[in-house]
Design a protein around this motif. Structure first.
Motif, PDB file in Angstrom:
ATOM      1  N   GLU A 239      25.104 -16.806  27.287  1.00 58.58           N
ATOM      2  CA  GLU A 239      25.797 -16.140  26.124  1.00 58.58           C
ATOM      3  C   GLU A 239      24.687 -16.058  25.114  1.00 58.58           C
ATOM      4  O   GLU A 239      24.308 -14.953  24.442  1.00 58.58           O
ATOM      5  CB  GLU A 239      26.939 -16.429  25.827  1.00 58.58           C
ATOM      6  CG  GLU A 239      27.738 -15.642  24.585  1.00 58.58           C
ATOM      7  CD  GLU A 239      27.566 -13.920  24.726  1.00 58.58           C
ATOM      8  OE1 GLU A 239      27.465 -13.531  25.883  1.00 58.58           O
ATOM      9  OE2 GLU A 239      27.752 -13.471  23.851  1.00 58.58           O
ATOM     10  N   ARG A 240      24.152 -17.342  24.767  1.00 50.85           N
ATOM     11  CA  ARG A 240      23.417 -17.678  23.396  1.00 50.85           C
ATOM     12  C   ARG A 240      22.019 -16.693  23.870  1.00 50.85           C
ATOM     13  O   ARG A 240      21.477 -16.405  22.567  1.00 50.85           O
ATOM     14  CB  ARG A 240      23.100 -18.888  23.097  1.00 50.85           C
ATOM     15  CG  ARG A 240      24.371 -19.675  22.621  1.00 50.85           C
ATOM     16  CD  ARG A 240      24.183 -21.125  22.071  1.00 50.85           C
ATOM     17  NE  ARG A 240      23.294 -20.995  21.008  1.00 50.85           N
ATOM     18  CZ  ARG A 240      23.217 -22.235  20.113  1.00 50.85           C
ATOM     19  NH1 ARG A 240      24.042 -23.384  20.637  1.00 50.85           N
ATOM     20  NH2 ARG A 240      22.589 -22.169  19.190  1.00 50.85           N
TER      21      ARG A 240
ATOM     22  N   VAL B 166      22.565 -12.913  23.335  1.00 54.42           N
ATOM     23  CA  VAL B 166      22.615 -12.563  21.927  1.00 54.42           C
ATOM     24  C   VAL B 166      21.211 -12.540  21.322  1.00 54.42           C
ATOM     25  O   VAL B 166      20.738 -11.578  20.488  1.00 54.42           O
ATOM     26  CB  VAL B 166      23.650 -13.525  21.250  1.00 54.42           C
ATOM     27  CG1 VAL B 166      23.460 -13.303  19.581  1.00 54.42           C
ATOM     28  CG2 VAL B 166      24.996 -13.444  21.728  1.00 54.42           C
TER      29      VAL B 166
ATOM     30  N   GLY C  79      20.469  -6.847  16.599  1.00 57.93           N
ATOM     31  CA  GLY C  79      21.590  -6.179  17.288  1.00 57.93           C
ATOM     32  C   GLY C  79      21.584  -4.757  17.528  1.00 57.93           C
ATOM     33  O   GLY C  79      20.664  -4.340  17.173  1.00 57.93           O
TER      34      GLY C  79
END
Ligand code: HXC
Length: 511
Positions: free
Chosen positions: A13-14, A17, A23
């Motif tokens: 997950e890290r 991201v 983003g």
């Protein structure tokens, strides 16, 4: 096992991201402005699947302006290593989606890490710039990061090839990292480099200028000579970097890779005998000669739009990478001026750093005379060419196609300044100066008839390659059609050239 799966999931997950940089919405803005993201650029530049990213989770340490609440993993630079055509390279790309790719102290640490790895492991480094400059919130910490980068650039100069691409803004002192590298690539209308932007220019010196005029790709490729390559798109630019690297060795202790070629080494080209006009004042395109001589007719030109009176670039002869420096009679008669001197000397020094033999094609009427050139230092700039050629220890070969006059003859890789093999075509004119100028000096007071007679006599005596051949300054007079064969033979003869200059800390080149 469950614990382990949880740990794996947390990491994944890290990592996910971090892969998104600033983003999804910032990525969209980047795409809307016609730019790729840092990771997309790296993926396109490198061989598929070879990129290994370093410091993907590194964050900044700034607490000013609430920055401690907004830490984005990776922090605005994507860095690591991978392969181009199977050869190791190091790369870093500013990520504009994170604080406009601005340089934080952490980013600088990441960049310095890959710079040091590249130097230690002797592989080229490529920087993809797209940044708002020093991260304003960090103050001098960020500024100091630039100094660390510049220091590494300088240490690596002449040891590993360093290549910069400008793919967005590059402003302020940030310009000096690219400027310290060997080659700068820019994209039309997308990239801008300036030490001070249009707003500051307006405030300080009341000059109104657009950012395109001030520091666009066209400006730097045609006027300032800061950029070496101007590309239409990012994709074209990234492919061009791959191609450039194919001509280069990995480092200064390495040789460029020999490539296979589908061209006869001793191919003669009768068309070459027809390119140079019989009237010595008629122009012709030197690129026609270059392209007919090199492997498969392929010439990778460097700085094609700047100081067009001199041509520089890479090609292959018998599969070996060579650097070509050639006067261009089709532009300003191939005269040497300040810009041409700077362009040629820097290229000669690059080739010498990286063991790339130099081939010179010469047709030069002299140095450009006049107030502007003298006042801007043609003496100082012109001296660079002779310095660069004279100190170069790589194989050096010259072909005089037509004019080789005066000082310009001497500086263009003459025998006397250390060239290994010097050829001349029968059309070569190797003399102190052109016939008209010489007769006007020698027979200033003579009548017209005498002058005309002496002019012809001078041309016969000096506007030929024979005096130079008699003195051994020319090793061989060749027919133009034999050029390829002779150059390849000369390259083979000099393949194991052993020459070192006297030991010194470094020379003091006229800059
Ligand atoms: C922190 C910055 C930043 C910077 C941009 N951003 N530059 N953050 N430090 N230097 C942020 C913006 O706040 C914005 O954040 C996001 O990045 C995108 O910027 P925009 O302005 O929205 O993008 P755009 O309109 O494309 O304009 C890009 C730009 C402009 C031309 C680069 O941002 C700009 O002029 N920035 C300042 C440039 C500058 O003066 N830098 C310092 C130079 S001095 P949000 O959160 O809104 O998305 C320097 C010294 C180096 O660099 C010396 C070395 C020796």
């Amino acid at each position: 096992m469950e614990e382990m799966n949880k740990a794996f999931a947390t990491f994944e997950e890290r990592d996910r991201v971090a892969s998104l940089g600033g983003g999804a919405s910032k990525i969209e803005i980047q795409h809307e402005s016609g730019k790729m993201t840092a990771r997309e650029r790296i993926d396109m530049l490198l061989d598929k699947g070879t990129f290994v990213e370093l410091d993907k989770l590194m964050v900044h340490r700034c607490t000013n302006y609430g920055m401690d609440k907004n830490k984005i993993p990776g922090d605005g630079v994507v860095s690591g290593y991978g392969k181009i055509d199977g050869r190791q390279v190091f790369v870093y790309a500013y990520d504009f989606t994170v604080y406009g790719g601005s340089l934080s102290a952490s980013n600088a640490k990441k960049i310095v890490k890959v710079q040091q790895l590249a130097l230690k492991n002797g592989a080229p480094i490529i920087a993809l710039n797209d940044s708002g400059g020093a991260r304003i919130q960090e103050g001098i910490e960020s500024l100091s990061g630039y100094a660390d980068i510049f220091y590494q650039n300088t240490m690596a100069s002449g040891v590993i090839p360093q290549i910069s691409a400008i793919l967005g803004p590059c402003a302020g002192g940030a310009c000096y990292s690219p400027a310290l590298t060997d080659f700068i690539f820019m994209v039309k209308e997308k990239s801008h480099m300036f030490v001070t932007g249009p707003d500051v220019v307006k405030t300080v010196i009341h000059e109104e200028v657009s950012k395109e005029e001030l520091g666009g790709a066209l400006t730097h490729s045609t006027k300032s000579g800061v950029a070496h390559f101007m590309c239409n798109t990012e994709e074209e630019l990234l492919m061009s970097i791959r191609e450039l690297l194919s001509f280069l060795p990995q480092n200064n202790m390495d040789e460029p890779q020999k490539q296979s070629f589908s061209d006869e080494s001793n191919r003669e080209d009768p068309t070459l005998n027809t390119i140079i006009p019989s009237d010595p004042n008629m122009p012709y395109d030197m690129k026609d000669i270059i392209e007919r001589v090199v492997d498969e007719g392929y010439f990778y030109e460097v700085m094609p739009y700047f100081a067009k009176n001199i041509i520089i670039g890479f090609a292959r002869l018998g599969g070996r990478s060579v650097g070509i420096v050639a006067n261009q009679p089709a532009y300003l008669a191939g005269v040497l001026d300040i810009d041409a001197s700077d362009k040629a000397s820097r290229f000669v020094r690059f080739c010498d750093c990286f063991n790339i033999p130099l081939i010179t094609f010469e047709d030069v009427p002299g140095f450009l005379p006049g107030y502007t050139q003298e006042n801007n230092g043609i003496i100082r700039h012109g001296a660079k060419i002779v310095y660069a050629f004279a100190e170069a220890t790589v194989p050096k070969i010259t072909v005089i196609t037509r004019k080789a006059y005066g000082g310009a003859y001497i500086v263009m890789n003459s025998k006397q300044t250390g060239a290994d093999v010097n050829f001349a075509y029968p059309s070569a004119e190797i003399a102190v100066m052109g016939a008209e100028g010489a007769i006007n000096v020698l027979f200033r007071k003579a009548d017209a008839e005498t002058k005309a007679k002496e002019l012809e006599a001078y041309k016969e005596k000096f506007a030929t390659p024979y005096q130079a051949a008699e003195l051994g300054f020319i090793d061989e007079i060749i027919l133009p059609k034999q050029t390829r064969k002779r150059l390849i033979q000369a390259l083979e003869m000099t393949e194991n050239k052993m020459l070192t200059n006297p030991p010194k800390k470094h020379g003091n080149m006229p800059l």
